[in-house]
Design a protein around this motif. Sequence first.
Motif, mmCIF file in Angstrom:
data_model
loop_
_atom_site.group_PDB
_atom_site.id
_atom_site.type_symbol
_atom_site.label_atom_id
_atom_site.label_comp_id
_atom_site.label_asym_id
_atom_site.label_seq_id
_atom_site.Cartn_x
_atom_site.Cartn_y
_atom_site.Cartn_z
ATOM 1 N N LEU A 1 0.834 9.408 -20.916
ATOM 2 C CA LEU A 1 2.141 8.989 -20.420
ATOM 3 C C LEU A 1 2.064 8.383 -19.023
ATOM 4 C CD1 LEU A 1 4.180 12.117 -21.632
ATOM 5 C CD2 LEU A 1 3.850 9.948 -22.814
ATOM 6 N N VAL A 2 1.130 8.846 -18.209
ATOM 7 C CA VAL A 2 1.019 8.327 -16.841
ATOM 8 C C VAL A 2 -0.463 8.080 -16.547
ATOM 9 C CG1 VAL A 2 1.350 8.846 -14.385
ATOM 10 C CG2 VAL A 2 3.091 9.563 -16.046
ATOM 11 N N ASP A 3 -0.755 6.878 -16.091
ATOM 12 C CA ASP A 3 -2.152 6.507 -15.843
ATOM 13 C C ASP A 3 -2.511 6.802 -14.386
ATOM 14 O OD1 ASP A 3 -4.637 5.408 -15.658
ATOM 15 O OD2 ASP A 3 -4.126 3.574 -16.754
ATOM 16 N N LEU A 4 -3.436 7.709 -14.184
ATOM 17 C CA LEU A 4 -3.854 8.049 -12.822
ATOM 18 C C LEU A 4 -5.281 7.592 -12.537
ATOM 19 C CD1 LEU A 4 -2.322 11.584 -12.173
ATOM 20 C CD2 LEU A 4 -1.436 9.330 -11.562
ATOM 21 N N ARG A 5 -5.758 6.606 -13.280
ATOM 22 C CA ARG A 5 -7.095 6.086 -12.988
ATOM 23 C C ARG A 5 -6.975 5.093 -11.840
ATOM 24 N NH1 ARG A 5 -8.614 3.635 -18.410
ATOM 25 N NH2 ARG A 5 -6.383 3.195 -18.259
ATOM 26 N N ARG A 6 -7.408 5.530 -10.696
ATOM 27 C CA ARG A 6 -7.189 4.795 -9.457
ATOM 28 C C ARG A 6 -7.791 3.395 -9.504
ATOM 29 N NH1 ARG A 6 -5.079 6.136 -4.752
ATOM 30 N NH2 ARG A 6 -4.522 8.278 -5.218
ATOM 31 N N GLN A 7 -8.906 3.260 -10.196
ATOM 32 C CA GLN A 7 -9.602 1.967 -10.168
ATOM 33 C C GLN A 7 -8.979 0.962 -11.130
ATOM 34 O OE1 GLN A 7 -10.513 4.751 -11.448
ATOM 35 N NE2 GLN A 7 -11.557 4.469 -13.398
ATOM 36 N N GLU A 8 -8.009 1.391 -11.946
ATOM 37 C CA GLU A 8 -7.434 0.487 -12.948
ATOM 38 C C GLU A 8 -6.185 -0.201 -12.399
ATOM 39 O OE1 GLU A 8 -8.768 -0.060 -16.066
ATOM 40 O OE2 GLU A 8 -10.434 1.201 -15.405
ATOM 41 N N SER A 9 -5.926 -1.396 -12.911
ATOM 42 C CA SER A 9 -4.721 -2.109 -12.475
ATOM 43 C C SER A 9 -3.465 -1.412 -12.993
ATOM 44 C CB SER A 9 -4.765 -3.549 -12.977
ATOM 45 O OG SER A 9 -4.825 -3.539 -14.391
ATOM 46 N N THR A 10 -3.643 -0.562 -14.005
ATOM 47 C CA THR A 10 -2.510 0.151 -14.580
ATOM 48 C C THR A 10 -2.215 1.461 -13.856
ATOM 49 O OG1 THR A 10 -4.108 1.005 -16.154
ATOM 50 C CG2 THR A 10 -2.707 -0.800 -16.912
ATOM 51 N N PHE A 11 -2.910 1.713 -12.748
ATOM 52 C CA PHE A 11 -2.733 2.943 -11.963
ATOM 53 C C PHE A 11 -1.267 3.107 -11.556
ATOM 54 C CE2 PHE A 11 -2.706 4.886 -7.635
ATOM 55 C CZ PHE A 11 -3.164 6.152 -7.984
ATOM 56 N N GLU A 12 -0.722 4.304 -11.792
ATOM 57 C CA GLU A 12 0.697 4.514 -11.527
ATOM 58 C C GLU A 12 0.972 5.566 -10.463
ATOM 59 O OE1 GLU A 12 2.946 3.892 -15.606
ATOM 60 O OE2 GLU A 12 1.191 5.176 -15.832
ATOM 61 N N GLY A 13 -0.116 6.054 -9.842
ATOM 62 C CA GLY A 13 0.042 7.128 -8.864
ATOM 63 C C GLY A 13 0.911 6.721 -7.676
ATOM 64 N N ASP A 14 0.988 5.407 -7.400
ATOM 65 C CA ASP A 14 1.769 4.959 -6.247
ATOM 66 C C ASP A 14 3.215 4.624 -6.591
ATOM 67 O OD1 ASP A 14 -0.379 5.264 -4.553
ATOM 68 O OD2 ASP A 14 -1.145 3.231 -4.931
ATOM 69 N N ASP A 15 3.589 4.825 -7.846
ATOM 70 C CA ASP A 15 4.980 4.598 -8.251
ATOM 71 C C ASP A 15 5.894 5.465 -7.376
ATOM 72 O OD1 ASP A 15 6.474 4.088 -11.439
ATOM 73 O OD2 ASP A 15 7.500 4.923 -9.678
ATOM 74 N N PRO A 16 6.932 4.873 -6.784
ATOM 75 C CA PRO A 16 7.801 5.670 -5.895
ATOM 76 C C PRO A 16 8.341 6.929 -6.575
ATOM 77 C CG PRO A 16 8.549 3.364 -6.018
ATOM 78 C CD PRO A 16 7.325 3.462 -6.872
ATOM 79 N N GLU A 17 8.642 6.825 -7.877
ATOM 80 C CA GLU A 17 9.164 8.006 -8.578
ATOM 81 C C GLU A 17 8.124 9.113 -8.668
ATOM 82 O OE1 GLU A 17 10.884 7.136 -12.350
ATOM 83 O OE2 GLU A 17 12.722 6.370 -11.429
ATOM 84 N N ASN A 18 6.860 8.731 -8.533
ATOM 85 C CA ASN A 18 5.798 9.739 -8.598
ATOM 86 C C ASN A 18 5.772 10.575 -7.323
ATOM 87 O OD1 ASN A 18 3.668 10.968 -10.017
ATOM 88 N ND2 ASN A 18 2.179 9.917 -8.721
#
Lengths: 277, 442
Positions: B69-86
């Motif tokens: 559901l949430v991609d936390l692979r930092r090296q990927e362009s799909t990384f979502e850890g920086d999403d404000p909602e996160n």
Amino acid sequence: MSTASPAPSVPSAGPRAFCAADADGGVSIELALPEAADRRSCLLLRRHAKQAQDEVRLPLAELPGGRLRAELPVGTALREGRWDVYLVLDDEEPVRVLPGMNDLRALLDREAHKVEGKLRVRIPYPAKEGHLAVRAWQRGPHAEAGELHIGEGRLTLQGRLLGAEFGEEADLLADLRGSAEPPVTVEVKVSGDEFTATVPYRKLGPGLWDLRLRPSGAQGPRVRVGRLLDDVADKKPVFRYPSSRVTGEYGPVEAEPYYTVDNDLSVKVQACEEETA
Amino acid sequence: MSAGKRGTWGRMRISFLINSAYGIGGTIRTTFNLAEQLAQQHEVEVVSVFRNRERPLLAPDGNVPVRYLVDLRRQESTFEGDDPENKLPSRVFARHDGAYDRYSLLTDRRIGAYLATTDADVVIGTRPGLNTHLVRQARRGPVLLGQEHLTYSTHPPRLQRELRALYPRLDALITVTEKDARDYRRLWLPGVRVESVPNSVPDAGLAPADGRGKWVIAAGRLARMKRYDLLIRAFAQVVEERPDWRLRIYGGGVERQKLRELVERLGLYNHVFLMGPVSPLEPEWGKGAIAAVSSSFEPFGMTIVEAMRAGLPVVATDCPHGPGEIITPGVDGQLVPNGDVKAMGAALLGLINDDEKRAAMGRAARERAHRYDPATIGERYDRLLTELVARRGPLRSGAHRARGALVGRAYAARNVAGTVRQGVGYVKRNGVRAAVMKARTV
């Protein structure tokens, strides 16, 4: 991902191999691969190398139940290094093989009594990217490190010589890596094929010191001391030893034995502050 | 339930919700074991809240579809850890679940969307915080099954309170030990089926240990709870008498440096080895002759069963709750008092010094590990899920959750009133029960 819809499944990633090692140094590699039946197949071992590539092909024999098996007997020469394992079907591009349950118990506490010529060691292991690789060494003679004892400012090393016999004037050298300085030489106590040597840290300056055994003294070969006879592909993080401080010929230093990326034994020495009482 | 009856209900769609399917750990391992077993008859998926690796390490062949559901692979362009909602705190995940800080408004939305639209017949939550997502966000229809891989008695009281308020809305709660199921049955969870089903451990297909290697093997995260400091101290006692025996501890974790220093301080660096994380772990057991578990707390103890499967007798602390329900002392292992270094050392020496006993106990261990065959455990889950799906229906599901919500609110009210200690509010409990009965007739 802009919507809440979940991402697609992770695909399965390739054929999986089960390796079994025997105490003589041979390895058999088995794959469950029914789809390979009646196709030309082999395993390709390719050495990690910057320049010339080494390749070895191992035929795959069909077993009942859709399994294939390749043997990597101890007699097959593999140059020292890391060998990636690929599966080749017909004329297709080689695909990397994934590691399965590797049964390496025969490698543990390996005796390797009779070594004629070269000692050959192969340890299958999961490479960094998650694929199967085989670490290989072939050395003759070989000095196998055993227990290390860290005493007051010194390292006492127990080991065993394989593939050669001790002469009269065996000694052990500590070579400062990347330096033309003459090595530090220490005496070696010999009992049969076993030896003990003590390296006093006070003689070592800052740098990396590689340990080499000279079974027959200055006349004979220099044999790198290493640890090869078990199932641990990378010794460095597993075999760790205390560091000690000593003030010697190069001032106050901190010294610690360690295994290199090639599983050879060295001593790391760093300058440090004088200790105040 | 007979095979014929089950046939009429046919295939179920079963969805597991897990924190991360991409790491290494007991819950991940057992979830894949069960999912793969159930997938032989049903449509099964594993939904991982987070993705932090390319592939799930413990289910690399993809027999069961895994989605995230949430991609936390930092090296990927799909990384979502920086999403404000996160960065905003979760409002759904149990506030006092230890993993709360990893959850966010983003996970609330993603898990919510999944639970609102899933076509699964059964949704299985694998930790308290995810079970609270189930009861708060799942659409009406699926059977909601919460798994407890830890134990009620060791949860912090504030989490216990949260669970008492929310678990009445579950359809079933499954623990891994009977002791833990008894603890949950003591709560008031009307209409919630509470059962214990142990974790399954598959046969790795490896030859059993021959018991000749003079190695003691332990495996687990290098966390305080595992008390490897105790094991290392106990092993100092072993080495004094039997310097020919050595200890391997597999696993990585925050205690690594401390444990390494302890090994050095005790001068055991030729006898005790921290092997680092290894996957798969199964082949490592076969290299040893005895397995050791020194934990102060072991909700189940997957490694105990794994070691037994490999034919090793297990010396374990008698900690809550797993070891005592798996090991039969003197038959397939030994139990020593929790936290007792001397007893651990003595029990290890007892087996080290008696080759015959060790071999016999190893054989018994291998035999007795069959209780945890995936087929056996899968069949128990299959029966349970089939029954739960059969008795469900949108009406029942709705009514049960409405009642559960009321029970939960009553618990919450009781918490506010300050009577939070278990067993104190008996009269109030009856008061609550009356209130709920009335509500059901509305």
